[in-house]
Design a protein around this motif. Structure first.
Motif, PDB file in Angstrom:
ATOM      1  N   VAL A  51      -5.353   6.195  -5.856  1.00  0.00           N
ATOM      2  CA  VAL A  51      -5.826   4.386  -5.085  1.00  0.00           C
ATOM      3  C   VAL A  51      -6.640   4.552  -4.365  1.00  0.00           C
ATOM      4  O   VAL A  51      -7.018   5.247  -3.742  1.00  0.00           O
ATOM      5  CB  VAL A  51      -3.796   5.092  -3.906  1.00  0.00           C
ATOM      6  N   ALA A  52      -7.218   3.042  -4.995  1.00  0.00           N
ATOM      7  CA  ALA A  52      -8.384   3.040  -3.398  1.00  0.00           C
ATOM      8  C   ALA A  52      -7.343   1.626  -2.833  1.00  0.00           C
ATOM      9  O   ALA A  52      -6.479   1.367  -2.505  1.00  0.00           O
ATOM     10  CB  ALA A  52      -9.582   2.177  -4.485  1.00  0.00           C
ATOM     11  N   GLY A  53      -8.342   2.005  -1.411  1.00  0.00           N
ATOM     12  CA  GLY A  53      -7.575   1.431   0.112  1.00  0.00           C
ATOM     13  C   GLY A  53      -8.967   0.812   0.868  1.00  0.00           C
ATOM     14  O   GLY A  53      -9.778   1.831   0.975  1.00  0.00           O
ATOM     15  N   THR A  54      -9.020  -0.165   1.512  1.00  0.00           N
ATOM     16  CA  THR A  54      -9.667  -0.517   2.214  1.00  0.00           C
ATOM     17  C   THR A  54      -9.271  -0.850   3.412  1.00  0.00           C
ATOM     18  O   THR A  54      -8.220  -1.390   3.784  1.00  0.00           O
ATOM     19  CB  THR A  54     -10.739  -1.841   1.762  1.00  0.00           C
ATOM     20  N   ALA A  55      -9.190  -0.070   4.677  1.00  0.00           N
ATOM     21  CA  ALA A  55      -9.220  -1.103   6.280  1.00  0.00           C
ATOM     22  C   ALA A  55     -10.178  -2.075   6.803  1.00  0.00           C
ATOM     23  O   ALA A  55     -10.596  -2.193   7.422  1.00  0.00           O
ATOM     24  CB  ALA A  55      -9.623   0.281   7.142  1.00  0.00           C
ATOM     25  N   SER A  56      -8.723  -2.827   6.992  1.00  0.00           N
ATOM     26  CA  SER A  56      -9.141  -3.811   8.272  1.00  0.00           C
ATOM     27  C   SER A  56      -8.884  -3.241   9.918  1.00  0.00           C
ATOM     28  O   SER A  56      -7.940  -1.886   9.520  1.00  0.00           O
ATOM     29  CB  SER A  56      -8.517  -5.071   8.017  1.00  0.00           C
TER      30      SER A  56
ATOM     31  N   PHE B 186      -4.710  -0.653   6.075  1.00  0.00           N
ATOM     32  CA  PHE B 186      -5.269  -0.231   5.184  1.00  0.00           C
ATOM     33  C   PHE B 186      -4.204  -1.122   4.130  1.00  0.00           C
ATOM     34  O   PHE B 186      -2.612  -1.173   3.881  1.00  0.00           O
ATOM     35  CB  PHE B 186      -4.911   1.269   4.998  1.00  0.00           C
ATOM     36  N   TYR B 187      -5.258  -1.839   2.935  1.00  0.00           N
ATOM     37  CA  TYR B 187      -4.872  -2.562   2.074  1.00  0.00           C
ATOM     38  C   TYR B 187      -5.604  -1.812   0.633  1.00  0.00           C
ATOM     39  O   TYR B 187      -6.152  -1.322   0.301  1.00  0.00           O
ATOM     40  CB  TYR B 187      -5.845  -4.155   2.312  1.00  0.00           C
ATOM     41  N   GLU B 188      -4.117  -2.019  -0.293  1.00  0.00           N
ATOM     42  CA  GLU B 188      -4.576  -1.801  -1.427  1.00  0.00           C
ATOM     43  C   GLU B 188      -5.451  -2.464  -2.196  1.00  0.00           C
ATOM     44  O   GLU B 188      -5.898  -3.551  -2.190  1.00  0.00           O
ATOM     45  CB  GLU B 188      -3.764  -1.335  -2.578  1.00  0.00           C
ATOM     46  N   THR B 189      -6.622  -2.259  -2.972  1.00  0.00           N
ATOM     47  CA  THR B 189      -7.818  -2.541  -4.261  1.00  0.00           C
ATOM     48  C   THR B 189      -7.972  -2.167  -5.336  1.00  0.00           C
ATOM     49  O   THR B 189      -7.602  -0.800  -5.530  1.00  0.00           O
ATOM     50  CB  THR B 189      -8.775  -2.715  -2.906  1.00  0.00           C
ATOM     51  N   GLU B 190      -8.638  -2.597  -6.003  1.00  0.00           N
ATOM     52  CA  GLU B 190      -8.775  -1.971  -7.148  1.00  0.00           C
ATOM     53  C   GLU B 190      -9.613  -1.297  -7.195  1.00  0.00           C
ATOM     54  O   GLU B 190     -10.671  -1.181  -6.623  1.00  0.00           O
ATOM     55  CB  GLU B 190     -10.091  -3.529  -8.050  1.00  0.00           C
ATOM     56  N   LEU B 191      -9.768   0.183  -8.188  1.00  0.00           N
ATOM     57  CA  LEU B 191     -10.255   1.199  -7.930  1.00  0.00           C
ATOM     58  C   LEU B 191     -11.561   0.455  -8.463  1.00  0.00           C
ATOM     59  O   LEU B 191     -12.223  -0.088  -9.584  1.00  0.00           O
ATOM     60  CB  LEU B 191      -9.523   1.791  -8.886  1.00  0.00           C
ATOM     61  N   PRO B 192     -12.547   1.722  -8.370  1.00  0.00           N
ATOM     62  CA  PRO B 192     -13.915   0.868  -8.710  1.00  0.00           C
ATOM     63  C   PRO B 192     -14.335   1.231 -10.438  1.00  0.00           C
ATOM     64  O   PRO B 192     -13.143   2.164 -11.036  1.00  0.00           O
ATOM     65  CB  PRO B 192     -14.971   2.000  -8.445  1.00  0.00           C
ATOM     66  N   GLU B 193     -14.929   0.662 -10.987  1.00  0.00           N
ATOM     67  CA  GLU B 193     -14.784   0.324 -12.143  1.00  0.00           C
ATOM     68  C   GLU B 193     -14.570   2.006 -12.705  1.00  0.00           C
ATOM     69  O   GLU B 193     -13.442   2.360 -14.303  1.00  0.00           O
ATOM     70  CB  GLU B 193     -16.178  -0.370 -12.893  1.00  0.00           C
ATOM     71  N   GLU B 194     -15.521   2.545 -12.898  1.00  0.00           N
ATOM     72  CA  GLU B 194     -15.828   4.056 -13.866  1.00  0.00           C
ATOM     73  C   GLU B 194     -14.669   4.699 -13.242  1.00  0.00           C
ATOM     74  O   GLU B 194     -13.772   5.624 -13.901  1.00  0.00           O
ATOM     75  CB  GLU B 194     -16.941   4.457 -13.277  1.00  0.00           C
TER      76      GLU B 194
ATOM     77  N   MET C 299       0.908  -1.067  -0.202  1.00  0.00           N
ATOM     78  CA  MET C 299       0.045  -0.142  -0.274  1.00  0.00           C
ATOM     79  C   MET C 299       1.118   1.344   0.024  1.00  0.00           C
ATOM     80  O   MET C 299       1.559   1.386   0.676  1.00  0.00           O
ATOM     81  CB  MET C 299      -0.579  -0.026   1.251  1.00  0.00           C
ATOM     82  N   PRO C 300       0.981   1.869  -1.025  1.00  0.00           N
ATOM     83  CA  PRO C 300       2.036   3.064  -1.203  1.00  0.00           C
ATOM     84  C   PRO C 300       1.498   4.023  -0.645  1.00  0.00           C
ATOM     85  O   PRO C 300       1.898   5.147  -0.208  1.00  0.00           O
ATOM     86  CB  PRO C 300       1.825   3.738  -2.255  1.00  0.00           C
ATOM     87  N   TRP C 301       0.008   4.372   0.284  1.00  0.00           N
ATOM     88  CA  TRP C 301      -0.076   5.351   1.329  1.00  0.00           C
ATOM     89  C   TRP C 301       0.927   5.702   2.742  1.00  0.00           C
ATOM     90  O   TRP C 301       1.221   5.137   2.993  1.00  0.00           O
ATOM     91  CB  TRP C 301      -1.547   5.419   1.577  1.00  0.00           C
ATOM     92  N   ASP C 302       0.508   7.201   2.998  1.00  0.00           N
ATOM     93  CA  ASP C 302       0.746   7.351   4.194  1.00  0.00           C
ATOM     94  C   ASP C 302      -0.032   7.556   5.547  1.00  0.00           C
ATOM     95  O   ASP C 302      -1.194   7.617   4.441  1.00  0.00           O
ATOM     96  CB  ASP C 302       1.740   8.903   4.229  1.00  0.00           C
ATOM     97  N   PHE C 303      -0.553   6.989   5.585  1.00  0.00           N
ATOM     98  CA  PHE C 303      -1.384   6.588   6.968  1.00  0.00           C
ATOM     99  C   PHE C 303      -1.315   6.710   8.799  1.00  0.00           C
ATOM    100  O   PHE C 303      -0.157   6.123   9.053  1.00  0.00           O
ATOM    101  CB  PHE C 303      -2.044   5.378   6.505  1.00  0.00           C
ATOM    102  N   LYS C 304      -1.770   8.152   9.821  1.00  0.00           N
ATOM    103  CA  LYS C 304      -1.546   7.915  10.533  1.00  0.00           C
ATOM    104  C   LYS C 304      -2.242   8.613  11.460  1.00  0.00           C
ATOM    105  O   LYS C 304      -3.609   8.971  10.870  1.00  0.00           O
ATOM    106  CB  LYS C 304      -0.201   8.808  11.400  1.00  0.00           C
TER     107      LYS C 304
END
Length: 199
Positions: free
Chosen positions: A104-109, A170-178, A71-76
């Motif tokens: 970049v799309a992401g989902t948090a666990s 945070f994990y990178e996920t696929e971008l929404p189709e649009e 995941m390429p984001w910075d997150f804090k």
């Protein structure tokens, strides 16, 4: 009429593979349900509104943030800890930043420690409930509102807890189709521009 031994073996193998696939598919929602019901593994509860009961006793909540390796984001977290009364609604914020040149799309666990607190930590609203998409260079502040269920004081083990840690990964996920389509078009446009400049 008896089946040919090779056919019988093939049918048994297909049956076993199908059964294993079905068990694997069912295990994820079952485990999620089990964790939510029991609080096992530090999984939290959710609620539509805050608690009707607020106790005089306080508890400290700490906040943690991490990223999956890719995941390429910075997150804090924007605060390391806060003290809230049990039953009181708390509001905390996390910050995410996309330093890349692409959406970049992401989902948090999420997880709660210690595990005994999981069944009593209740989220009202959270950025982790849905996928987040950050545009190139975008920085966002994301809220989470929560309370600690007053029933924690009556639990045999959890009543001794003085500090709860809420952690997100945070994990990178696929971008929404649009958005993926738009990103693809932008990439093609940039390629065309580069080709034009070289000519």
């Amino acid at each position: 009429m008896a089946m040919d031994p090779k056919t019988k073996t093939l049918v048994q193998t297909v049956g076993v593979v199908t059964l294993m696939g079905a068990l694997a598919w069912a295990s994820v929602p079952f485990y999620d349900w089990f964790c939510r019901v029991t609080g096992f593994g530090g999984v939290t509860n959710t609620a539509e509104a805050g608690s009707d009961v607020i106790l005089d006793r306080t508890i400290k909540v700490r906040f943690d943030a991490s990223l999956d390796r890719d995941m390429p984001w910075d997150f804090k977290p924007m605060q390391r800890e806060m003290e809230v009364r049990i039953g009181e609604t708390g509001l905390a914020f996390y910050e995410a930043y996309n330093p890349t040149d692409r959406p970049v799309a992401g989902t948090a666990s999420y997880n709660v420690a210690p595990y005994d607190a999981g069944g009593f930590f209740t989220k009202i609203d959270c950025f982790c409930f849905e996928e987040q998409v950050l545009q190139p260079g975008e920085r966002v502040t994301m809220p989470v509102s929560f309370f600690v269920d007053p029933e924690i004081v009556d639990d045999r083990d959890a009543k001794y807890i003085k500090v709860i840690t809420l952690g997100y990964t945070f994990y990178e996920t696929e971008l929404p189709e649009e958005l993926a389509a738009l990103a693809g078009e932008a990439s093609v446009d940039l390629t065309d521009v580069g080709a034009t400049e070289r000519n």
